[in-house]
Design an enzyme around this catalytic site. Structure first.
Site, PDB file in Angstrom:
ATOM      1  N   SER A   1       0.880  -1.223  -0.036  1.00  0.00           N
ATOM      2  CA  SER A   1      -0.055   0.077   0.150  1.00  0.00           C
ATOM      3  C   SER A   1       0.992   1.226  -0.032  1.00  0.00           C
ATOM      4  O   SER A   1       1.832   1.322  -1.006  1.00  0.00           O
ATOM      5  CB  SER A   1      -0.944  -0.038   0.991  1.00  0.00           C
ATOM      6  OG  SER A   1      -1.855   1.107   1.142  1.00  0.00           O
TER       7      SER A   1
ATOM      8  N   HIS B   1      -3.083  -0.930  -3.143  1.00  0.00           N
ATOM      9  CA  HIS B   1      -4.245  -0.193  -2.720  1.00  0.00           C
ATOM     10  C   HIS B   1      -4.202   1.009  -3.750  1.00  0.00           C
ATOM     11  O   HIS B   1      -3.414   1.883  -3.624  1.00  0.00           O
ATOM     12  CB  HIS B   1      -4.364   0.222  -1.256  1.00  0.00           C
ATOM     13  CG  HIS B   1      -4.290  -0.876  -0.429  1.00  0.00           C
ATOM     14  ND1 HIS B   1      -4.032  -1.034   0.712  1.00  0.00           N
ATOM     15  CD2 HIS B   1      -4.860  -2.210  -0.620  1.00  0.00           C
ATOM     16  CE1 HIS B   1      -4.362  -1.961   1.524  1.00  0.00           C
ATOM     17  NE2 HIS B   1      -4.795  -2.845   0.534  1.00  0.00           N
TER      18      HIS B   1
ATOM     19  N   MET C   1      -0.242   1.385   5.667  1.00  0.00           N
ATOM     20  CA  MET C   1      -0.959   1.381   6.560  1.00  0.00           C
ATOM     21  C   MET C   1      -1.915   0.304   6.824  1.00  0.00           C
ATOM     22  O   MET C   1      -2.156  -0.353   6.071  1.00  0.00           O
ATOM     23  CB  MET C   1      -1.616   2.633   6.428  1.00  0.00           C
ATOM     24  CG  MET C   1      -0.862   3.961   6.544  1.00  0.00           C
ATOM     25  SD  MET C   1      -1.912   5.417   6.524  1.00  0.00           S
ATOM     26  CE  MET C   1      -2.222   5.533   4.836  1.00  0.00           C
TER      27      MET C   1
END
Length: 346
Positions: free
Chosen positions: A169, A196, A289
């Protein structure tokens, strides 16, 4: 309190971002309406993070990022347009040194999502930068250092894999660019990647990777037979999974609910690989995250797959690898360079 510089020629966006950050009580916000003012303030003051718009007078956002990187290593968040041209610009910004991007709201309905993402990303990267370097959670004795790459048993497990899954991500695009560019030309094992990203961004991202790495890299489509040596990028707004049919592996592009606010989700990919391939697979969870991927990669490890996490030092945000490690899902902790070194021995 974290010090933030907001660079945007729009008075509305400057005030919007400032008001959102002020509401948290975590940030002290300084604004700059032009790149020239921003550079002057960066030379005079120390900031924890900088947000930058792309379209500005005197120089664009990518040019400004390059100028800033000559002065300081402060983290930079790009404010991106939700368009395909905006996607290409965003990847240039990430390549120039931005740690991540956030999509500019195009309607009143998108303001809350923008506020949530803005606060989440700035808080995460500021906390990461302030952390002490003495983390305990990732020190798995068998995984530290390059010596592990010399073990033939580890290389053999990679060699026997039918597929490799990667969940990544925040900070991911530049890492993937470097890894795939460094991967040997005849690397045989197909790789599936959940990065992502919103829908308009994954196709340009796959195209960019294919050009940079000179490899078969594409946005995944549904029911495509997984070919030797190809790299498949999950389509934004859909989950990516693997399914075995008559002894062959196929990509599945699934329009299901978000998992922990993610779509695509690394958990979906890893779980499907565990089911379809068992121990004949490799799972890699990288910078990002949150905890996406930790549950799915644990399923992979329980089936005997080789599971790897990116090391804390090389992560922009250690959240995803840390969550997987804390669940007991990870066998090796390696840097991206070590991961490539391992793969290139196959």
């Amino acid at each position: 309190m974290y010090k933030v510089l907001v660079v945007d020629d729009s008075a509305f966006m400057r005030q919007l971002i400032k008001s959102f950050l002020d509401s948290t009580g975590k940030f002290v916000v300084t604004v700059a309406q032009t790149p020239l003012i921003a550079l002057d303030r960066i030379r005079k003051f120390k900031f924890d993070v900088i947000t930058i718009d792309y379209e500005m007078p005197y120089m664009n956002g990518v040019e400004l990022i390059k100028k800033i990187k000559e002065i300081t290593d402060t983290k930079i968040l790009m404010i991106s347009a939700y368009t395909r041209p905006g996607a290409y610009t965003t990847f240039e910004a990430l390549s120039a040194g931005a740690f991540d991007y956030i999509l500019k709201p195009s309607s009143e309905e998108e303001l809350e999502e923008f506020k949530y993402e803005l606060i989440k990303k700035l808080t995460a990267v500021c906390e990461e930068c302030k952390k002490e370097n003495t983390s305990k959670v990732h020190k798995l004795p068998a995984a530290i250092g390059g010596k592990i790459l010399l073990e033939d048993s580890i290389v053999e497990r990679v060699r026997l894999a039918r597929v490799i899954g990667i969940g990544i991500s925040t900070g991911g695009p530049p890492v993937l660019e470097k890894m795939f560019r460094s991967l040997k030309e005849d690397f045989p094992i197909p790789i599936l990647v959940v990065q992502h990203m919103p829908p308009n961004f994954t196709k340009p991202f796959a195209d960019r990777l294919a050009t940079i790495a000179s490899k078969c890299i594409k946005e995944a489509s549904d029911m495509e037979e997984i070919k030797v040596g190809c790299i498949y990028i999950a389509k934004g707004g859909y989950h990516l999974a693997v399914e075995e049919i008559n002894g062959k592996l196929y990509t599945r592009v699934l329009d299901l609910e978000k998992i922990r606010s993610h779509k695509p989700s690394a958990d979906i990919l890893f779980s499907s690989i565990a089911e379809a391939c068992g121990k004949a697979s490799v799972g890699i969870v990288m910078t990002g995250m949150g905890s996406d991927g930790s549950g799915g990669i644990l399923e992979m490890r329980k089936k005997g797959a080789l599971t790897i996490a990116q090391d804390e030092k090389s992560c922009v945000v250690f959240g995803m690898p840390k969550a997987a490690i804390e669940k007991g899902a990870i066998e090796l902790v390696l840097s991206p360079d070590q991961i490539v070194e391992l793969l290139n021995r196959v």
